[in-house]
Motif scaffolding. Structure first.
Motif, PDB file in Angstrom:
ATOM      1  N   ASP A 163     -16.174  29.525  29.878  1.00 59.03           N
ATOM      2  CA  ASP A 163     -16.653  28.604  28.959  1.00 59.03           C
ATOM      3  C   ASP A 163     -17.978  28.989  28.406  1.00 59.03           C
ATOM      4  OD1 ASP A 163     -18.536  28.569  31.197  1.00 59.03           O
ATOM      5  OD2 ASP A 163     -18.957  26.450  31.023  1.00 59.03           O
ATOM      6  N   PHE A 164     -18.030  30.274  28.408  1.00 60.22           N
ATOM      7  CA  PHE A 164     -19.101  31.180  27.934  1.00 60.22           C
ATOM      8  C   PHE A 164     -19.021  31.096  26.253  1.00 60.22           C
ATOM      9  CE2 PHE A 164     -19.371  33.112  31.891  1.00 60.22           C
ATOM     10  CZ  PHE A 164     -20.780  32.881  32.251  1.00 60.22           C
ATOM     11  N   ASP A 204     -15.876  43.295  38.159  1.00 58.73           N
ATOM     12  CA  ASP A 204     -16.048  41.870  38.372  1.00 58.73           C
ATOM     13  C   ASP A 204     -14.457  41.578  38.975  1.00 58.73           C
ATOM     14  OD1 ASP A 204     -18.561  41.643  37.219  1.00 58.73           O
ATOM     15  OD2 ASP A 204     -17.796  40.440  35.762  1.00 58.73           O
ATOM     16  N   TYR A 236     -12.135  35.156  42.993  1.00 57.27           N
ATOM     17  CA  TYR A 236     -11.230  34.671  43.959  1.00 57.27           C
ATOM     18  C   TYR A 236     -11.226  33.027  43.531  1.00 57.27           C
ATOM     19  CZ  TYR A 236     -15.837  33.572  46.145  1.00 57.27           C
ATOM     20  OH  TYR A 236     -17.208  33.091  46.385  1.00 57.27           O
ATOM     21  N   TYR A 247     -16.857  36.417  41.901  1.00 60.13           N
ATOM     22  CA  TYR A 247     -17.025  34.935  41.698  1.00 60.13           C
ATOM     23  C   TYR A 247     -16.144  33.947  42.111  1.00 60.13           C
ATOM     24  CZ  TYR A 247     -21.046  36.885  39.226  1.00 60.13           C
ATOM     25  OH  TYR A 247     -22.346  37.482  38.960  1.00 60.13           O
ATOM     26  N   GLY A 248     -16.353  33.044  42.724  1.00 58.39           N
ATOM     27  CA  GLY A 248     -15.305  31.813  43.086  1.00 58.39           C
ATOM     28  C   GLY A 248     -14.974  31.108  41.822  1.00 58.39           C
ATOM     29  N   LYS A 301     -14.518  28.684  39.024  1.00 57.92           N
ATOM     30  CA  LYS A 301     -14.849  27.046  39.281  1.00 57.92           C
ATOM     31  C   LYS A 301     -14.259  26.756  37.888  1.00 57.92           C
ATOM     32  CE  LYS A 301     -19.010  24.256  39.497  1.00 57.92           C
ATOM     33  NZ  LYS A 301     -19.481  23.730  38.271  1.00 57.92           N
ATOM     34  N   GLU A 333     -14.560  24.777  34.636  1.00 54.96           N
ATOM     35  CA  GLU A 333     -15.721  24.111  33.915  1.00 54.96           C
ATOM     36  C   GLU A 333     -14.982  23.331  32.553  1.00 54.96           C
ATOM     37  OE1 GLU A 333     -18.792  24.407  34.662  1.00 54.96           O
ATOM     38  OE2 GLU A 333     -18.830  26.216  35.693  1.00 54.96           O
ATOM     39  N   ILE A 362     -25.713  36.281  46.589  1.00 50.51           N
ATOM     40  CA  ILE A 362     -24.653  35.710  47.143  1.00 50.51           C
ATOM     41  C   ILE A 362     -23.179  36.190  46.652  1.00 50.51           C
ATOM     42  CG2 ILE A 362     -24.723  33.689  45.505  1.00 50.51           C
ATOM     43  CD1 ILE A 362     -24.225  31.890  48.010  1.00 50.51           C
ATOM     44  N   SER A 363     -23.292  36.378  45.416  1.00 50.25           N
ATOM     45  CA  SER A 363     -22.188  37.107  44.884  1.00 50.25           C
ATOM     46  C   SER A 363     -21.987  38.323  44.513  1.00 50.25           C
ATOM     47  CB  SER A 363     -21.747  36.221  43.556  1.00 50.25           C
ATOM     48  OG  SER A 363     -21.610  34.674  43.985  1.00 50.25           O
ATOM     49  N   TYR A 418     -33.263  37.497  36.991  1.00 55.09           N
ATOM     50  CA  TYR A 418     -33.083  36.021  36.900  1.00 55.09           C
ATOM     51  C   TYR A 418     -33.486  35.618  38.461  1.00 55.09           C
ATOM     52  CZ  TYR A 418     -30.102  36.953  33.102  1.00 55.09           C
ATOM     53  OH  TYR A 418     -29.262  37.450  31.892  1.00 55.09           O
ATOM     54  N   HIS A 459     -30.227  32.567  26.830  1.00 54.52           N
ATOM     55  CA  HIS A 459     -31.644  31.876  27.101  1.00 54.52           C
ATOM     56  C   HIS A 459     -32.722  32.759  27.343  1.00 54.52           C
ATOM     57  CE1 HIS A 459     -28.204  29.069  28.358  1.00 54.52           C
ATOM     58  NE2 HIS A 459     -29.300  28.228  28.449  1.00 54.52           N
ATOM     59  N   ASN A 471     -25.933  24.751  47.891  1.00 56.45           N
ATOM     60  CA  ASN A 471     -26.269  23.544  47.077  1.00 56.45           C
ATOM     61  C   ASN A 471     -26.557  22.431  47.585  1.00 56.45           C
ATOM     62  OD1 ASN A 471     -25.614  25.215  45.017  1.00 56.45           O
ATOM     63  ND2 ASN A 471     -24.007  23.965  44.040  1.00 56.45           N
ATOM     64  N   ASP A 479     -20.442  24.930  49.516  1.00 56.41           N
ATOM     65  CA  ASP A 479     -21.147  23.995  48.610  1.00 56.41           C
ATOM     66  C   ASP A 479     -22.031  24.801  47.724  1.00 56.41           C
ATOM     67  OD1 ASP A 479     -21.858  22.220  46.619  1.00 56.41           O
ATOM     68  OD2 ASP A 479     -23.071  21.158  48.265  1.00 56.41           O
ATOM     69  N   VAL A 480     -21.421  25.617  46.961  1.00 58.54           N
ATOM     70  CA  VAL A 480     -22.267  26.795  46.507  1.00 58.54           C
ATOM     71  C   VAL A 480     -21.854  27.044  45.049  1.00 58.54           C
ATOM     72  CG1 VAL A 480     -20.963  28.637  47.297  1.00 58.54           C
ATOM     73  CG2 VAL A 480     -23.292  29.269  46.536  1.00 58.54           C
ATOM     74  N   ALA A 515     -21.020  29.775  42.540  1.00 57.38           N
ATOM     75  CA  ALA A 515     -21.181  31.026  42.583  1.00 57.38           C
ATOM     76  C   ALA A 515     -22.056  31.910  41.778  1.00 57.38           C
ATOM     77  CB  ALA A 515     -19.654  31.568  42.678  1.00 57.38           C
ATOM     78  N   GLY A 543     -28.914  33.604  32.210  1.00 51.37           N
ATOM     79  CA  GLY A 543     -30.099  33.327  32.348  1.00 51.37           C
ATOM     80  C   GLY A 543     -30.294  31.636  32.198  1.00 51.37           C
ATOM     81  N   ASP A 544     -29.114  31.082  32.303  1.00 54.71           N
ATOM     82  CA  ASP A 544     -29.215  29.730  32.225  1.00 54.71           C
ATOM     83  C   ASP A 544     -29.539  28.901  33.496  1.00 54.71           C
ATOM     84  OD1 ASP A 544     -28.986  26.944  31.647  1.00 54.71           O
ATOM     85  OD2 ASP A 544     -26.868  27.215  31.014  1.00 54.71           O
ATOM     86  N   ILE A 545     -30.621  29.030  33.840  1.00 55.13           N
ATOM     87  CA  ILE A 545     -31.299  28.282  34.943  1.00 55.13           C
ATOM     88  C   ILE A 545     -31.158  26.980  34.899  1.00 55.13           C
ATOM     89  CG2 ILE A 545     -33.409  28.063  36.412  1.00 55.13           C
ATOM     90  CD1 ILE A 545     -32.171  30.758  36.058  1.00 55.13           C
ATOM     91  N   ARG A 593     -29.036  24.953  33.995  1.00 55.15           N
ATOM     92  CA  ARG A 593     -27.688  24.464  34.449  1.00 55.15           C
ATOM     93  C   ARG A 593     -27.541  24.356  35.779  1.00 55.15           C
ATOM     94  NH1 ARG A 593     -22.460  26.617  31.516  1.00 55.15           N
ATOM     95  NH2 ARG A 593     -20.846  25.607  32.702  1.00 55.15           N
ATOM     96  N   LYS A 594     -28.065  25.226  36.508  1.00 52.71           N
ATOM     97  CA  LYS A 594     -28.019  25.007  38.045  1.00 52.71           C
ATOM     98  C   LYS A 594     -28.831  24.091  38.455  1.00 52.71           C
ATOM     99  CE  LYS A 594     -28.581  28.006  42.277  1.00 52.71           C
ATOM    100  NZ  LYS A 594     -27.590  27.419  42.898  1.00 52.71           N
ATOM    101  N   LEU A 622     -28.196  20.595  40.940  1.00 50.54           N
ATOM    102  CA  LEU A 622     -28.943  20.124  41.886  1.00 50.54           C
ATOM    103  C   LEU A 622     -29.510  18.652  42.053  1.00 50.54           C
ATOM    104  CD1 LEU A 622     -30.574  23.420  43.220  1.00 50.54           C
ATOM    105  CD2 LEU A 622     -28.547  22.607  44.177  1.00 50.54           C
ATOM    106  N   GLN A 629     -26.899  16.126  42.524  1.00 51.46           N
ATOM    107  CA  GLN A 629     -26.465  16.109  43.552  1.00 51.46           C
ATOM    108  C   GLN A 629     -27.543  15.443  44.582  1.00 51.46           C
ATOM    109  OE1 GLN A 629     -25.182  19.910  44.791  1.00 51.46           O
ATOM    110  NE2 GLN A 629     -24.511  19.450  47.010  1.00 51.46           N
TER     111      GLN A 629
END
Lengths: 393, 606
Positions: free
Chosen positions: A34-35, A177, A180, A208-209, A211, A213, A254-255, A270, A284, A381, B556-557, B559, B564-566, B568-569, B573, B576
């Motif tokens: 979705d980029f 990259d 999974y 990356y898992g 997801k 979108e 994490i990833s 970042y 951004h 999260n 619940d993460v 990934a 740089g799109d902070i 969105r995250k 949160l 949630q």
């Protein structure tokens, strides 16, 4: 409270930033993506590079009437889309422009995302000459059926060829990259992907898992897709972590996994809450506590219009929470002294009460730092949405 | 005009029908034909004035309207059309409304024929001593079979129907014949205006300017403003402020109401609870010897806990219930607290439909989000010490070792269905612990089934199951028969070892295991995975009869951090976090109100 480096009085001090260049073109759109990217627009790439260079050239960080600060580019990152649809000359032109405006540091990390099948050894040599010194190759899987499922245009052999070309063109810092949670993927197919990719002497691996979108192929046409269930996806993550660590990679985020010293400097910006400036549609920026976002309007951008759609100053409390949110993605978590130096506020007084609810099973909240445990990482999260409060006064 | 001549020109009647047979439409046409309401003014179905009624196509509360009609022979008549509720939940109110009449139009759909409520209503009307005038409706439809329906009425109800009006209320065809039949076949009221006052209360409602407005039928005597009246059931006395009649648009004050007439009175009465439907009004100074027969105070049959989804809105819920109660004496409620759901109310209803209507009005008119616990009925428990206790709340159920005997309410159910669905419906009744009484063929295509059924099986979505097993064709009517001994148990649920009071309910022992498993399963599906494993247990007393486990959440993460799109995250949160605020904390377990509702609204076939 603003920190010393952010005060207008310190304008002489130079500031190192990351530069992100968005290249919104692709041969075809992958089903999960979705980029911001467009297919069939190769004809406007020249014009796009011109618009990009004008944009970089005329970039102003400070409001009218304020003296400009001096910036240096510590990293440049070409992301996409498919940056390797650009010609060597395009890379040269853009990097020259960035250097003129921002002064690229001598040992800067200059990365480009690269899709197998869109490059040959000649182009890679050209990119290398233009200054690119790190490649991030989108492989995703070593299995043909999984690549097809994702809508990738390349085969595993294409990847092997591209990787070989990259070595021959003189790239040493190469990342791949992986993905999974692909429909139809099994633990054993994932294990095979990791086994193969882990033994290629890559310096860096991102995984990356998947997801789903909105506005993606998978989202629009979900019929007949069977995704691995949550437990399997967790198993895949844990297997990967163990496997890659065994093979000499450190999980620093994490990833993201890297050989010692080959962490992605740009991506770390970042997560370390450092400044970066993005150019192009959907890019951004985060500079001097101001966060801006560009629209996806390629047409307007080509015409030289301002496509910045939001710009907001991040308040002190919001900044602290964002900082924790991002830092907690890192293996090292939040260093409490660094936090205090940055915000002048004691981390414990702000966050520890809530984090401690999750200790010791999910969080290790020590004297010097606060970080997730293995179990906590995967539930970040859930935990962060409880701990953080972006709006509190 | 002499008393006799005046009364001869009055017709008091109501319209009764099975649901959807066209009662309200016929009422509209009569209003138009008597020019009480012109077509232009006519908001569809004036008598049904609540939005909800219009949407559900049912009449919830009785209303009455006075109509002037000039007959074919030139004589002027006064019609009092008294509307009745059309659902079994409101049977008592129907019977009281009918008591105010001298006759009833029995509307039968020419394409459907007699249905369960056609019969039930006809019996109610006959019990009330009314003259029944059949009206065959919907004759404009291609599948109308007027002759068949005429003989059905004659055979099944036993009233002549060969010459009865056959109309289309929708198109207005033959409406005149209905009006003439009313004059010809429905008797004028009897009564003596010089006798001591006897008025029947057949409805009352709250008006913010007038207070309680009481709808009455005067049987004997006269009533005037400033008369001192007495309610014969409780002896309470009031001074009459105003009397009058109702037209389609409101109240028309008048000087007096006399024997045979239908109208209203106001008397500074505070709550509809004081003016019970069916009660008799007389004068304090010259009271009647005895009240009109048939009064009983309505008892709620179905009970459930109602809680605001947002605990902070408890006071709003209380205000809303109080407002609804002003107009609905059958609604009872008292505060209760639940460890799981916080502050709420134990509410009693006439039946499941009544409960649904109240819930819907609370949600719609008062903008409340509700959590409603499983509906239950009133059980009787005989304790070892011989004491009899009535239980309308699982929370007050005695512990098993104190109980000598348990009893539950049984209803007589009457089901009419096309023959092809008989097998399926008998299975359903059997499955709901029904006792077969008998079965009767109405004709070669339709059957009437009689069963005794436990009320608590009926309130547990019996009606929906009936409809789904008969593709909507079967109809149901029931009335309370009495209490019978039954082996009941209280089923409790525990999350992470802690009992969740709001989930407890009383159930027949035979059904306990299946229900327990189903609900445990449902809980498992609806409780989000949390940081720890959550055992779900169903228990009778200390005996666990079903168990499930919600596995601990592992992942619940987000990934990827989108370049740089902070923002969105961050938004993710924050969203949630919002979601978590709505969660109910049950001990250590968080459950969303939606999950509760999903568990409580357990259907028949899932």
């Amino acid at each position: 409270m603003a920190t010393m480096t952010d005060m207008p009085g310190n304008i002489n001090r130079q500031k190192a930033v990351g530069i992100y260049i968005h290249v919104p073109f692709c041969r075809s759109k992958c089903h999960y993506c979705d980029f911001c990217s467009f297919t069939g627009l190769d004809g406007v790439i020249d014009g796009y590079v011109d618009a990009l260079c004008r944009d970089i050239e005329s970039f102003k960080a400070e409001p009218q009437g304020y003296p400009s600060r001096r910036y240096t580019a510590e990293t440049v990152y070409f992301g996409g889309g498919t940056p390797t649809l650009l010609d060597t000359e395009h890379f040269e032109k853009i990097l020259e422009t960035v250097d003129r405006r921002f002064n690229i540091e001598d040992n800067a990390e200059i990365s480009a995302e690269c899709n197998p099948g869109t490059v040959d050894v000649e182009k890679l040599r050209g990119m290398r000459r233009a200054g690119v010194n790190r490649l991030s190759i989108g492989l995703q899987s070593v299995h043909h059926d999984e690549l097809k499922m994702l809508g990738r245009i390349h085969t595993y052999n294409d990847f092997l060829k591209t990787l070989d070309d990259a070595w021959r063109a003189g790239f040493e810092n190469v990342s791949a990259d992986l993905m999974y949670g692909i429909p139809g993927q099994s633990m054993s197919s994932w294990a095979k992907t990791l086994e193969e990719v882990g033994s290629m002497n890559l310096k860096h691996i991102s995984a990356y898992g998947l997801k789903i979108e909105e506005h993606t192929g998978f989202f629009e046409n979900p019929d007949g897709l069977t995704f691995p269930d949550e437990d399997t996806v967790c198993d895949m993550y844990e297997y990967m972590r163990d496997k890659l660590c065994q093979m000499g990679y450190n999980r620093y985020e994490i990833s993201n996994f890297a050989r010692q010293g080959f962490e992605s400097v740009h991506n770390l910006k970042y997560w370390l809450y450092e400044d970066y400036i993005g150019f192009g549609p959907s890019a951004h920026s985060f500079l001097n506590r101001v966060r801006t976002e560009n629209s996806r309007d390629l047409k307007a951008y080509l015409k030289g219009e301002n496509i910045c759609v939001s710009s907001s100053l991040i308040g002190e409390c919001e900044a602290m929470n964002e900082y924790v949110m991002l830092r907690m993605r890192l293996e090292e978590g939040v260093d409490k002294k660094t936090f205090f130096d940055k915000f002048g506020v004691d981390f414990d007084s702000r966050f520890s009460e809530k984090f401690n609810h999750y200790a010791p099973g999910f969080v290790i909240n020590g004297e010097k730092s606060c970080r997730f445990t293995e179990k906590g990482f995967l539930l970040s999260n859930y935990i962060l949405s409880d701990v953080l409060n972006f709006e509190e006064m | 005009m002499s008393q006799n001549e005046r009364m001869k020109k009055i017709r008091n009647f109501s319209i009764i029908a099975h649901i959807d047979h066209g009662k309200s439409t016929l009422a509209d046409r009569i209003l138009e034909a008597t020019q009480t309401v012109s077509e232009r003014e006519m908001e569809e179905q004036v008598l049904d004035s609540m939005d909800l009624e219009r949407e559900r196509g049912i009449t919830i509360k009785a209303r009455a309207v006075k109509l002037d009609y000039t007959a074919a022979d030139g004589e002027k008549y006064v019609f009092n059309l008294i509307d009745t509720p059309g659902h079994v939940d409101f049977n008592y109110e129907v019977s009281r409304s009918l008591k105010a009449c001298d006759g009833a139009l029995l509307v039968v759909d020419a394409t459907q024929g007699i249905e369960a409520q056609t019969l039930a209503n006809a019996y109610l009307a006959a019990d009330a001593g009314l003259e029944i005038v059949p009206v065959i409706n919907k004759i404009d439809l291609p599948s109308a079979d007027v002759d068949r329906v005429r003989s059905e009425i004659e055979d099944e109800i036993g009233i002549p129907a060969q010459d009865c009006p056959a109309v289309s209320a929708k198109t207005g065809l033959n409406i005149e014949s209905v009006l003439e039949a009313i004059i010809r076949d429905i008797p004028a009221p009897a009564g003596d205006e010089s006798a001591p006052l006897k008025c029947l209360i057949f409805d009352s409602y709250y008006d913010s300017y007038l207070g309680i407005v009481v709808n009455i039928r005067v049987f004997d005597g006269c009533i005037r403003p400033s008369d001192r009246i007495r309610l014969m059931s409780n002896g309470k006395e009031y001074d009459v402020v105003e009397v009058g009649t109702m037209d389609a648009f409101g109240l028309c004050k008048c000087d007096l109401l006399r024997a045979g007439e239908v109208g209203y009175l106001t008397a500074s009465i505070k709550s509809v609870g004081e003016t019970r439907v069916g009660d008799t009004i007389t004068l304090a100074e010259n009271p009647a010897d005895e009240a009109l027969p048939g009064f009983k105070s309505v008892q709620p049959m179905v009970f459930a806990g109602i809680y605001p989804a947002d605990g902070a809105r408890y006071p709003d819920l209380r205000d809303a219930l109080e407002k609804l109660q002003l107009n609905d004496a059958a609604l009872v409620f008292e505060p209760e607290t639940s460890a799981a759901l916080g502050f709420g109310f134990r509410c009693g209803f006439l039946g499941l439909l009544h409960m649904e209507i109240i819930e819907e009005r609370l949600e719609r008119e008062f903008n409340l989000d509700l959590i409603t616990t499983a509906p239950g009925v009133v059980y009787e428990v005989v304790l070892r010490n011989g004491e009899l206790v009535k239980i309308d709340n699982p929370a007050s159920y005695p512990s098993p070792d104190e109980i000598q005997e348990t009893r539950e309410p049984i209803v007589k159910a009457n089901i009419i269905t096309p023959t092809e669905y008989v097998g399926g419906l008998m299975d359903l009744c059997q499955d709901r612990r029904g006792t077969f009484i008998d079965m009767k063929y109405l004709d070669s295509t339709r059957v009437e089934l009689h069963y005794d059924l436990p009320l608590n099986e009926i309130i547990y979505d019996f009606f929906d199951a009936l409809k789904s097993r008969s593709r909507g064709y079967a109809s149901l009517d029931y009335e309370l028969k009495g209490y019978e001994v039954s082996k009941l148990v209280k089923l409790d649920f525990m999350l992470n070892g802690e009992p969740v009071d709001a989930l407890s309910f009383i159930v027949h022992e035979e059904k306990a295991y299946a229900r327990a498993r189903k609900i445990a399963q449902r809980l498992k599906e609806n409780i989000p995975r949390q940081l720890f494993e959550i055992p779900i247990q169903a228990a009778i007393g200390s005996k666990i009869i079903a168990r499930e486990t919600v596995k601990a959440m592992r992942k619940d993460v987000l990934a990827k951090c989108y370049g740089g799109d902070i923002t969105r995250k961050k938004k993710l949160l924050e969203k949630q976090k919002e979601g978590k605020k709505k969660m109910r904390q049950l001990g250590s377990v968080q459950v969303s109100p939606e999950a509760f509702m999903a568990v409580l609204k357990l259907g028949d076939d899932d």
